[in-house]
Design a protein around this motif. Sequence first.
Motif, mmCIF file in Angstrom:
data_model
loop_
_atom_site.group_PDB
_atom_site.id
_atom_site.type_symbol
_atom_site.label_atom_id
_atom_site.label_comp_id
_atom_site.label_asym_id
_atom_site.label_seq_id
_atom_site.Cartn_x
_atom_site.Cartn_y
_atom_site.Cartn_z
ATOM 1 N N ALA A 13 0.839 -1.211 0.000
ATOM 2 C CA ALA A 13 0.000 0.000 0.000
ATOM 3 C C ALA A 13 0.870 1.255 0.000
ATOM 4 O O ALA A 13 0.617 2.211 -0.736
ATOM 5 C CB ALA A 13 -0.913 -0.006 1.226
ATOM 6 N N TYR A 55 1.800 9.123 14.763
ATOM 7 C CA TYR A 55 0.790 8.085 14.988
ATOM 8 C C TYR A 55 1.355 6.693 14.695
ATOM 9 O O TYR A 55 1.183 5.764 15.492
ATOM 10 C CB TYR A 55 -0.426 8.373 14.103
ATOM 11 C CG TYR A 55 -1.514 7.333 14.190
ATOM 12 C CD1 TYR A 55 -2.395 7.311 15.272
ATOM 13 C CD2 TYR A 55 -1.673 6.363 13.198
ATOM 14 C CE1 TYR A 55 -3.402 6.352 15.355
ATOM 15 C CE2 TYR A 55 -2.673 5.411 13.272
ATOM 16 C CZ TYR A 55 -3.535 5.407 14.349
ATOM 17 O OH TYR A 55 -4.524 4.463 14.428
ATOM 18 N N TRP B 52 -4.383 -0.108 1.985
ATOM 19 C CA TRP B 52 -4.291 0.537 3.305
ATOM 20 C C TRP B 52 -5.509 0.194 4.164
ATOM 21 O O TRP B 52 -5.392 0.026 5.378
ATOM 22 C CB TRP B 52 -4.186 2.060 3.186
ATOM 23 C CG TRP B 52 -2.818 2.610 2.972
ATOM 24 C CD1 TRP B 52 -2.434 3.402 1.930
ATOM 25 C CD2 TRP B 52 -1.656 2.476 3.806
ATOM 26 N NE1 TRP B 52 -1.107 3.738 2.058
ATOM 27 C CE2 TRP B 52 -0.612 3.186 3.206
ATOM 28 C CE3 TRP B 52 -1.401 1.797 4.999
ATOM 29 C CZ2 TRP B 52 0.666 3.256 3.754
ATOM 30 C CZ3 TRP B 52 -0.132 1.867 5.551
ATOM 31 C CH2 TRP B 52 0.881 2.581 4.922
ATOM 32 N N VAL B 54 -7.304 -2.581 4.048
ATOM 33 C CA VAL B 54 -7.100 -3.960 4.503
ATOM 34 C C VAL B 54 -6.083 -3.965 5.653
ATOM 35 O O VAL B 54 -6.311 -4.578 6.708
ATOM 36 C CB VAL B 54 -6.597 -4.856 3.340
ATOM 37 C CG1 VAL B 54 -6.241 -6.255 3.835
ATOM 38 C CG2 VAL B 54 -7.649 -4.928 2.231
ATOM 39 N N TYR B 55 -4.978 -3.234 5.454
ATOM 40 C CA TYR B 55 -3.928 -3.155 6.478
ATOM 41 C C TYR B 55 -4.470 -2.538 7.773
ATOM 42 O O TYR B 55 -4.244 -3.058 8.864
ATOM 43 C CB TYR B 55 -2.752 -2.327 5.930
ATOM 44 C CG TYR B 55 -1.631 -2.119 6.918
ATOM 45 C CD1 TYR B 55 -0.702 -3.123 7.178
ATOM 46 C CD2 TYR B 55 -1.487 -0.906 7.593
ATOM 47 C CE1 TYR B 55 0.324 -2.931 8.083
ATOM 48 C CE2 TYR B 55 -0.456 -0.701 8.492
ATOM 49 C CZ TYR B 55 0.444 -1.724 8.737
ATOM 50 O OH TYR B 55 1.461 -1.528 9.639
ATOM 51 N N LEU B 58 -6.543 -4.999 9.569
ATOM 52 C CA LEU B 58 -5.758 -6.105 10.153
ATOM 53 C C LEU B 58 -4.984 -5.687 11.402
ATOM 54 O O LEU B 58 -4.842 -6.468 12.337
ATOM 55 C CB LEU B 58 -4.793 -6.681 9.100
ATOM 56 C CG LEU B 58 -5.429 -7.476 7.959
ATOM 57 C CD1 LEU B 58 -4.396 -7.810 6.891
ATOM 58 C CD2 LEU B 58 -6.094 -8.748 8.466
ATOM 59 N N ILE B 59 -4.473 -4.440 11.419
ATOM 60 C CA ILE B 59 -3.739 -3.999 12.622
ATOM 61 C C ILE B 59 -4.681 -3.348 13.641
ATOM 62 O O ILE B 59 -4.258 -2.934 14.709
ATOM 63 C CB ILE B 59 -2.560 -3.027 12.299
ATOM 64 C CG1 ILE B 59 -3.059 -1.692 11.707
ATOM 65 C CG2 ILE B 59 -1.525 -3.685 11.393
ATOM 66 C CD1 ILE B 59 -1.990 -0.603 11.672
ATOM 67 N N SER B 61 -6.488 -0.440 13.328
ATOM 68 C CA SER B 61 -6.312 1.007 13.431
ATOM 69 C C SER B 61 -7.500 1.749 12.800
ATOM 70 O O SER B 61 -7.619 1.809 11.576
ATOM 71 C CB SER B 61 -5.024 1.429 12.722
ATOM 72 O OG SER B 61 -5.060 2.820 12.453
ATOM 73 N N PRO B 62 -8.389 2.319 13.645
ATOM 74 C CA PRO B 62 -9.539 3.060 13.096
ATOM 75 C C PRO B 62 -9.099 4.224 12.205
ATOM 76 O O PRO B 62 -9.711 4.471 11.154
ATOM 77 C CB PRO B 62 -10.265 3.582 14.341
ATOM 78 C CG PRO B 62 -9.746 2.779 15.480
ATOM 79 C CD PRO B 62 -8.363 2.365 15.114
ATOM 80 N N SER B 63 -8.032 4.930 12.592
ATOM 81 C CA SER B 63 -7.594 6.102 11.815
ATOM 82 C C SER B 63 -7.173 5.714 10.404
ATOM 83 O O SER B 63 -7.579 6.343 9.434
ATOM 84 C CB SER B 63 -6.436 6.818 12.514
ATOM 85 O OG SER B 63 -6.858 7.352 13.745
ATOM 86 N N VAL B 64 -6.351 4.672 10.284
ATOM 87 C CA VAL B 64 -5.882 4.228 8.964
ATOM 88 C C VAL B 64 -7.069 3.768 8.120
ATOM 89 O O VAL B 64 -7.186 4.117 6.941
ATOM 90 C CB VAL B 64 -4.827 3.089 9.100
ATOM 91 C CG1 VAL B 64 -4.518 2.472 7.746
ATOM 92 C CG2 VAL B 64 -3.553 3.621 9.744
#
Lengths: 86, 86
Positions: A13, A55, B52, B54-55, B58-59, B61-64
Amino acid sequence: MTPLQIELIGMFAAVLTTSAFIPQVYKIWKTKISDGVSLSMYLSMLIGVVSWCVYGYLIGSPSVLIANIVAGLLQIMIIYFKLKFK
Amino acid sequence: MTPLQIELIGMFAAVLTTSAFIPQVYKIWKTKISDGVSLSMYLSMLIGVVSWCVYGYLIGSPSVLIANIVAGLLQIMIIYFKLKFK
């Protein structure tokens, strides 16, 4: 999925979204024309990218951190060209 | 820092980097001219933004995740305008 596999998705990504800035940098450097580029837009993006770095560090995400360090460097180059060639 | 404080930094970053696309969408919509916009760039960015999402999922992270859903919608609008006004 393993953490390594997850980071590979993040890095994939990162390469795609970060490399999107390279043609813009190249175009301004080559033509020395930056009319199509808004300085205020790139300055606010730069603040955003620095915040993403903070972040990414805080949540321990290498992909977010590295992608935004590279994007930030490219944006600094665009801002530099913008100020130099205006 | 608490997780909430960390997400606030992420959301601040998300607002700054995502809102940078809004002037581009507005400009193309208003002028119906998309010469300055490269279709291949926006398509590769769209693939990046989906990765991003999907990433980010998976981690955890609401922000991402949220930043890239919004960025993806804006890029779909730009691609739509690009194809419509070419």
